[in-house]
Design an enzyme around this catalytic site. Sequence first.
Site, PDB file in Angstrom:
ATOM      1  N   CYS A 136       0.801  -1.231   0.000  1.00 16.13           N
ATOM      2  CA  CYS A 136       0.000   0.000   0.000  1.00 16.13           C
ATOM      3  C   CYS A 136       0.835   1.282   0.000  1.00 16.13           C
ATOM      4  CB  CYS A 136      -0.927   0.004   1.210  1.00 16.13           C
ATOM      5  SG  CYS A 136      -2.106  -1.342   1.154  1.00 16.13           S
TER       6      CYS A 136
HETATM    7  N1  NAD Z   1      -2.873  -6.426   1.865  1.00 17.43           N
HETATM    8  C1  NAD Z   1      -3.341  -5.369   2.496  1.00 17.43           C
HETATM    9  O1  NAD Z   1      -3.105  -5.194   3.676  1.00 17.43           O
HETATM   10  C2  NAD Z   1      -4.217  -4.346   1.806  1.00 17.43           C
HETATM   11  C3  NAD Z   1      -4.806  -3.347   2.589  1.00 17.43           C
HETATM   12  C4  NAD Z   1      -5.641  -2.428   1.981  1.00 17.43           C
HETATM   13  C5  NAD Z   1      -5.857  -2.505   0.612  1.00 17.43           C
HETATM   14  N2  NAD Z   1      -5.261  -3.470  -0.138  1.00 17.43           N
HETATM   15  C6  NAD Z   1      -5.573  -3.517  -1.577  1.00 17.43           C
HETATM   16  O2  NAD Z   1      -6.373  -4.659  -1.837  1.00 17.43           O
HETATM   17  C7  NAD Z   1      -6.080  -5.187  -3.134  1.00 17.43           C
HETATM   18  C8  NAD Z   1      -5.703  -6.651  -3.019  1.00 17.43           C
HETATM   19  O3  NAD Z   1      -4.546  -6.752  -2.220  1.00 17.43           O
HETATM   20  P1  NAD Z   1      -4.058  -8.126  -1.583  1.00 17.43           P
HETATM   21  O4  NAD Z   1      -3.044  -7.746  -0.578  1.00 17.43           O
HETATM   22  O5  NAD Z   1      -5.191  -8.958  -1.159  1.00 17.43           O
HETATM   23  O6  NAD Z   1      -3.365  -8.804  -2.864  1.00 17.43           O
HETATM   24  P2  NAD Z   1      -2.898 -10.332  -3.015  1.00 17.43           P
HETATM   25  O7  NAD Z   1      -1.845 -10.344  -4.045  1.00 17.43           O
HETATM   26  O8  NAD Z   1      -2.621 -10.917  -1.661  1.00 17.43           O
HETATM   27  O9  NAD Z   1      -4.188 -11.064  -3.559  1.00 17.43           O
HETATM   28  C9  NAD Z   1      -4.736 -10.826  -4.788  1.00 17.43           C
HETATM   29  C10 NAD Z   1      -5.304 -12.131  -5.331  1.00 17.43           C
HETATM   30  O10 NAD Z   1      -5.967 -11.839  -6.559  1.00 17.43           O
HETATM   31  C11 NAD Z   1      -5.732 -12.921  -7.438  1.00 17.43           C
HETATM   32  N3  NAD Z   1      -6.001 -12.479  -8.809  1.00 17.43           N
HETATM   33  C12 NAD Z   1      -5.242 -11.710  -9.600  1.00 17.43           C
HETATM   34  N4  NAD Z   1      -5.870 -11.508 -10.785  1.00 17.43           N
HETATM   35  C13 NAD Z   1      -7.055 -12.165 -10.712  1.00 17.43           C
HETATM   36  C14 NAD Z   1      -8.125 -12.322 -11.611  1.00 17.43           C
HETATM   37  N5  NAD Z   1      -8.123 -11.765 -12.821  1.00 17.43           N
HETATM   38  N6  NAD Z   1      -9.170 -13.065 -11.213  1.00 17.43           N
HETATM   39  C15 NAD Z   1      -9.183 -13.645  -9.980  1.00 17.43           C
HETATM   40  N7  NAD Z   1      -8.200 -13.511  -9.095  1.00 17.43           N
HETATM   41  C16 NAD Z   1      -7.138 -12.776  -9.455  1.00 17.43           C
HETATM   42  C17 NAD Z   1      -4.308 -13.316  -7.167  1.00 17.43           C
HETATM   43  O11 NAD Z   1      -4.023 -14.622  -7.614  1.00 17.43           O
HETATM   44  C18 NAD Z   1      -4.255 -13.187  -5.642  1.00 17.43           C
HETATM   45  O12 NAD Z   1      -4.608 -14.390  -5.003  1.00 17.43           O
HETATM   46  C19 NAD Z   1      -4.964  -4.303  -3.704  1.00 17.43           C
HETATM   47  O13 NAD Z   1      -5.525  -3.296  -4.475  1.00 17.43           O
HETATM   48  C20 NAD Z   1      -4.353  -3.698  -2.451  1.00 17.43           C
HETATM   49  O14 NAD Z   1      -3.757  -2.446  -2.725  1.00 17.43           O
HETATM   50  C21 NAD Z   1      -4.450  -4.410   0.433  1.00 17.43           C
END
Ligand code: NAD
Length: 452
Positions: free
Chosen positions: A290
């Site tokens: 982030c």
């Molecule tokens: N991790 C955090 O603490 C956090 C906090 C706030 C916001 N976010 C936001 O949330 C979003 C997700 O982050 P995350 O940490 O969960 O990411 P992550 O990489 O842990 O998970 C994302 C998942 O999406 C899957 N994916 C990718 N493309 C796909 C598709 N076309 N169809 C289905 N699945 C697909 C990936 O395989 C993965 O399992 C991002 O935008 C991030 O900025 C994350």
Amino acid sequence: MTSSTVPLTLYSALKSKIETRQARVAVIGMGYVGLPLALLYSGEKFPVTGFDIDQGKVDALQQGHSYIYRIPAEEIQHARERGFGATCDYAALEEMDVVIICVPTPLDEHHEPDLSYIARTAEAMAPHLRAGQLIVLESTTYPGTTEEVLVPILEKENRRGLKAARSGSRGEGEFFVVFSPEREDPGNQTVERRDIPKVVGGLEERASELAAALYGCVFHQIVKVSSPAAAEMTKLLENIYRCVNIALVNELKLLSLRMGLDIWEVIEAASTKPFGFHPFYPGPGLGGHCIPVDPFYLSWKAKEWDFRTRFIELAGEINASMPYHVLAAVVTALNQRKKALNGAKVLVLGVAYKKDIDDLRESPALTIIELLQREGATVRYHDPYIPFVGRGRKYDLQMKSASLDDLGSYDCVVIVTDHSSYDFAAIVRQAQLVVDTRNATRGLSAENVVRC
Ligand SMILES: NC(=O)c1ccc[n+]([C@@H]2O[C@H](COP(=O)([O-])OP(=O)(O)OC[C@H]3O[C@@H](n4cnc5c(N)ncnc54)[C@H](O)[C@@H]3O)[C@@H](O)[C@H]2O)c1
């Protein structure tokens, strides 16, 4: 226009399904955000399906396994007993009532927003869209993404000629669209996820109301804003606020070191002010998906408006320089002991981007390891949460977590992540030299400790 002056059929059907917990919830992206969210809804007795393109994750979930350290396998197994399942097959979306998108939004190699995950998700979803579904985007992104990127793909590529419900629209072939940012703080045990107010911004009022009803089943407070873009900007403001303030204390740390002041003591004293001051802490550089990434979504978008976001750029510059400061501190500390970094044995303690989590993304430890290696050091690392560091978007380290048994054999131990499980007093006792980037050794006075 209010919800009472437009046809309510699709809207009221979904609202009642949500209220009776019969709405089938799809969560797309079974990562750090999506999986816990899916489990929360499953815990609230909603039928939940997780979607991911990663067959390995889908298989793990189907077998009741967890791949996220802080989620025990039993939680997945309990959810499985309640009907939770995972799939790679987008055709199953047709049966869903609510679709929550939690896919990655990284930066590309030119440090620009990479919306390909959102675009590919929308393309895969569109053929299976149904009238009356609620689509929520949770991925962090710049203001305008929901309306300018997500909605056009869904509208253009669905087979049924469906349109997103907009203010004043009255068609039956409508779906509802909302942006609602994820605001989780991984590893933070002090705030329950349910206690973090949920911001929702719908394309129109009915969409916001549906999202408020949906999130109201899990979260204690819902904050409605006027549009998806306002919700997108809210999330970016929060993260830019952190990024800029961390840069500020990082810069003041560098000055304090030069002036012989302890910035940590100063922050602690300033924190006693009962108003107008919120503490932020310096460190070896920014990490995580982030804070080092999101601000650049806004600075990129700002250019479209002929606007330069100078605070973001300056903060990025200062924060990105911190691993180089750590490198210089290690070089100086070794030099004072008549040693060179070239040929030295260095242990990096903690590679997760912050304490007590298993997330390596954008971790400053990766840059620090590469910088140390580039100068000729033999580098190993230890992290209780990360047994192996393989290949990522920007690194290819192929290293295994080392043992802590022979700390004394390293010329220098660099504390990069201050995991709670580390016994820092024992580390200081056993190591020849400790370079501490986190003030983890506070209260320990020893000649072999250098705080940087
Ligand atoms: N991790 C955090 O603490 C956090 C906090 C706030 C916001 N976010 C936001 O949330 C979003 C997700 O982050 P995350 O940490 O969960 O990411 P992550 O990489 O842990 O998970 C994302 C998942 O999406 C899957 N994916 C990718 N493309 C796909 C598709 N076309 N169809 C289905 N699945 C697909 C990936 O395989 C993965 O399992 C991002 O935008 C991030 O900025 C994350």
